[in-house]
Enzyme design. Sequence first.
Site, PDB file in Angstrom:
ATOM      1  N   GLY A 249       3.110   9.260  -0.494  1.00  0.00           N
ATOM      2  CA  GLY A 249       3.005  10.887  -0.139  1.00  0.00           C
ATOM      3  C   GLY A 249       3.585  11.758  -1.273  1.00  0.00           C
TER       4      GLY A 249
ATOM      5  NE  ARG B 180      10.978   5.325  -5.537  1.00  0.00           N
ATOM      6  CZ  ARG B 180      10.905   5.077  -4.277  1.00  0.00           C
ATOM      7  NH1 ARG B 180      11.795   5.316  -3.137  1.00  0.00           N
ATOM      8  NH2 ARG B 180       9.651   4.955  -3.985  1.00  0.00           N
TER       9      ARG B 180
ATOM     10  NE  ARG C 270       5.786   0.992  -0.656  1.00  0.00           N
ATOM     11  CZ  ARG C 270       6.712   1.812  -0.671  1.00  0.00           C
ATOM     12  NH1 ARG C 270       7.320   2.009   0.737  1.00  0.00           N
ATOM     13  NH2 ARG C 270       7.116   2.498  -1.642  1.00  0.00           N
TER      14      ARG C 270
ATOM     15  CG  ASP D  95       6.310   2.992   6.394  1.00  0.00           C
ATOM     16  OD1 ASP D  95       6.093   2.793   7.598  1.00  0.00           O
ATOM     17  OD2 ASP D  95       6.545   3.917   5.836  1.00  0.00           O
TER      18      ASP D  95
END
EC number: 2.7.7.-
Length: 484
Positions: free
Chosen positions: A91, A171, A178, A248
């Site tokens: 998101g 990152r 996941r 998740d």
Amino acid sequence: MKLNELKLEVDYFEFDENLYQKVKPTPLKNPKLVSFNPLACDLINLEYKECETQDFLEFMNGTKVLNGSIPYSMVYAGHQFGYFVPQLGDGRAINLGSVNGWHLQTKGSGLTRYSRRGDGRAVLRSSIREYLISEHMHALNIPTTRALAIIDSQTFAHRDWEEESCAIVLRMSPSWIRIGTFEFFARTKNAKENLSLLANYVINQSYPHLKDEKNKYEKMFYSLVDKSAELLALWQVYGFQHGVMNTDNFSVAALSIDYGPFAFMDYFEKNSICNHTDEEGRYSYNNQPYIARWNLFVLANALAGICDENRLKEYMRTFLPQHEKVYLELMNKRLGLDASKSGNGNLHLILELLGSLESSKMDYNVFFYRLTNLKSFDDLSSILDIAVFQEPLKKWFESYEKVCNEQNTTFEGRFELMKKVNPKYILKNYIIQEAIEKAHEGDYTLVNDLLKIAQNPFDEHPKFERYAQPTPMKYANIKLSCSS
């Protein structure tokens, strides 16, 4: 290597186009560099000086796209606090592609199809926390995603009734898949085909030794169970609390991932909750191994279309025994002992210690560092003086001395073992908060100082000796929000 010489590879578009979204980042206003991480630069062969250029700032902010990059966000589902949510996804994160096996992702880059009611942004506070803690976990030999850089801006968002500046953290991970990704794929129209594609993708990324194996999907699951048992043991040994272990947020590469309201425990409290949203304590410190097991059962169910689910669930019987074995081995090392020299891995001694630490209101990781440097059982003042209540620890030391004698260990011998696993510095939340408050004033110095401490927690940092002391009680075991 220069920034413009980096060539990114995108390997996600083999999936159905309904399983991702090609999306352009939404740039922040007046971005400025907060910090970059040389160790992460080394992983992708990026020259350090490149991180201080305008090009790098534009790359972080999404206004510059590197060669080969096609930005996209991934969809996934997930069980959040035990309740299934059929569609979640990136998101506020945008994947840029991979370099040297590291998949780059900017968090806070704006709205995507999966933002739901969010604004697609990450504030400076949470970005600093993730940037520092991912590097700290790596230094403690805990499997984790990494972080390359962080930028601040003059774009603002509302969080916890306040307006805060927005940031982007870059990152890096060997995999961003996941358990929730498998949950979503298992519910698609062509579930079996999509699950097989996804499982092959995960095996190529994280379990390449299984590529040509028979029953490779089952073996992928078994490997994840083994690695997750070890990961959770490491979390428990160092008093780390994730805060939101939804499916998740649970990596199929067995990495610590998605740092939100995390905490390294201050004084020991087995039922400690670090996330104030977690009213029932589902993700409390003591529950973490059991939640990991629960999450893996969810994955077993999602894999039923391409695996023998009964085999997967049968293998899950090994999770807790494996977890306990690794936990006891590591806890013994933190005590300077050898688990193999005790019939039960010194389980009773360790349980007695945890009870004593909790009863004495003792700072968890400071205890182990001071134990490392203990020179005599006749003078325990360096440890007892920082306990609120001393008697429980005095009794435990009687048991500890007895076991040390039984194993024929010396202070010097235990020191050699303990110094490798008992860091002087642990990045607790009150320490990171100091850096956040300075950063809000435009001073990023402490962020960079803490990065060095985070990456070298076993070293001496004379200017920051105060951070090696017990957490002030007014800051101890404070609960945080998911926007932290």
